[in-house]
Design an enzyme around this catalytic site. Structure first.
Site, PDB file in Angstrom:
ATOM      1  N   ASP A 251      -9.800  -8.421   7.930  1.00  0.00           N
ATOM      2  CA  ASP A 251      -8.397  -9.034   7.729  1.00  0.00           C
ATOM      3  C   ASP A 251      -7.979  -9.125   9.578  1.00  0.00           C
ATOM      4  O   ASP A 251      -7.353  -8.130   9.574  1.00  0.00           O
ATOM      5  CB  ASP A 251      -7.714  -7.861   7.419  1.00  0.00           C
ATOM      6  CG  ASP A 251      -6.502  -8.800   6.569  1.00  0.00           C
ATOM      7  OD1 ASP A 251      -6.166  -9.804   7.389  1.00  0.00           O
ATOM      8  OD2 ASP A 251      -5.463  -7.540   6.246  1.00  0.00           O
TER       9      ASP A 251
ATOM     10  N   PHE B 130       0.873  -1.172  -0.481  1.00  0.00           N
ATOM     11  CA  PHE B 130      -0.078   0.010  -0.061  1.00  0.00           C
ATOM     12  C   PHE B 130       1.253   1.012  -0.085  1.00  0.00           C
ATOM     13  O   PHE B 130       0.588   2.208  -1.058  1.00  0.00           O
ATOM     14  CB  PHE B 130      -1.013  -0.240   1.333  1.00  0.00           C
ATOM     15  CG  PHE B 130      -0.268   0.030   2.496  1.00  0.00           C
ATOM     16  CD1 PHE B 130       0.463   1.495   2.744  1.00  0.00           C
ATOM     17  CD2 PHE B 130       0.527  -1.211   2.616  1.00  0.00           C
ATOM     18  CE1 PHE B 130       1.197   1.660   4.073  1.00  0.00           C
ATOM     19  CE2 PHE B 130       1.141  -0.500   4.664  1.00  0.00           C
ATOM     20  CZ  PHE B 130       1.777   0.042   4.779  1.00  0.00           C
TER      21      PHE B 130
END
Ligand code: ADP
Ligand code: MG
Length: 266
Positions: free
Chosen positions: A128, A16
């Site tokens: 997650d 990311f």
């Protein structure tokens, strides 16, 4: 906006972008600033922004507190509370082979559940949950973080992109290409509880095929005998193959071994 913060160090790097430890000018308080590359296409852009939007909706002692977010030259920045005790994976490694006393397992797990309940009460799925995304403070507070995969319930979701990470926590229904639901978070939560009791993943294998097989058969080594029947039982319930048979987080918290601890954290 950027010049409000001084970067102290880089504490994480991923696909990311980066996680930075920062400070506001003339203040001693430290924060984490997640710097996320903004993609050029609309769906990628929406996905990145969702993390900030959903984290900002949360306000609970057992969830990493949101402070600020802004965009600058192709990046999204999310400023949040810094958890100075590292993540739960690191904490489990520190134990070497020494198991936690049951009291410690219950204390940590109740806090994780209280954070999870806040998320589910807001009709958000975390998607997650894993020990790497559970953060600790030096004062012994546990906080759920990393809303990078989180999603509002009942909105269309793209499955394919999200499960490229660690497969240990992925529930049977996801391997079977069925929709992710709140009980898939519960499965992952069960994996975390199992790790608290054994310092190991419940489902592990040297091949993907065998891992998926173990998960879908629900075959795992029982937790050590030093732990109560109550803990064994909760784990068994959380690993029910049919998501409908797994307890909700409220049902878990209502169990005697957990409910009696809750007042400590309110
Ligand atoms: P991703 O898993 O998508 O790379 P995370 O939000 O989990 O992103 O952050 C990456 C890493 O940065 C974490 O594993 C952790 O080491 C660190 N980190 C992130 N947020 C915090 C926080 N609030 N406090 C302390 N460390 C953090
Ligand atoms: Mg993470």
């Amino acid at each position: 906006m950027m010049d409000t913060y001084t970067v102290l160090k880089i504490i994480g790097e991923g696909s990311f972008g980066r996680a930075l430890l920062v400070q506001k000018h003339n203040e001693s308080q430290q924060y984490v600033m997640k710097e996320i590359h903004l993609s050029k296409n609309a769906s990628g852009l929406q996905r990145s922004r969702r993390e900030a939007i959903l984290l900002a909706k949360m306000k609970h002692p057992n969830i990493v507190a949101f402070l600020d977010s802004f965009e600058a030259d192709g990046h999204l920045y999310i400023v949040m509370e810094y958890c100075d005790g590292g993540d739960l994976t690191q904490r489990l490694l520190q134990q070497k082979e020494r198991l936690f006393p049951e009291e410690m397992v219950l204390n940590l797990f109740v806090q994780i559940c209280l954070g999870m309940k806040h998320i589910h009460d807001k009709r958000v799925l975390h998607r997650d949950i894993k020990s790497k995304n559970i953060f600790l403070t030096k004062n012994g507070v546990v906080k759920l973080g990393d809303f990078g995969s989180a999603h509002l319930l009942n909105s269309p979701m793209a499955f394919a992109h999200t499960y490229v990470g660690t497969p240990y926590y992925v529930s049977p229904e996801i391997w079977e290409n069925k929709p992710y639901n709140n009980k898939s978070d519960i499965w992952a939560l069960g994996c975390v509880l199992y790790e608290l009791c054994t310092l190991r993943h419940p489902f592990q294998s040297n091949s993907w095929k065998n891992l998926i097989l173990k998960i879908c058969n629900g075959s795992y080594t029982p937790i050590p005998r030093q732990y109560s029947y109550e803990l064994q039982y909760v784990i068994k319930q959380m690993f029910k193959r049919n998501p409908k048979d797994r307890p909700s987080v409220s049902t878990i918290l209502a169990r005697n071994c957990f409910s009696k601890l809750i007042s400590k954290f309110l």
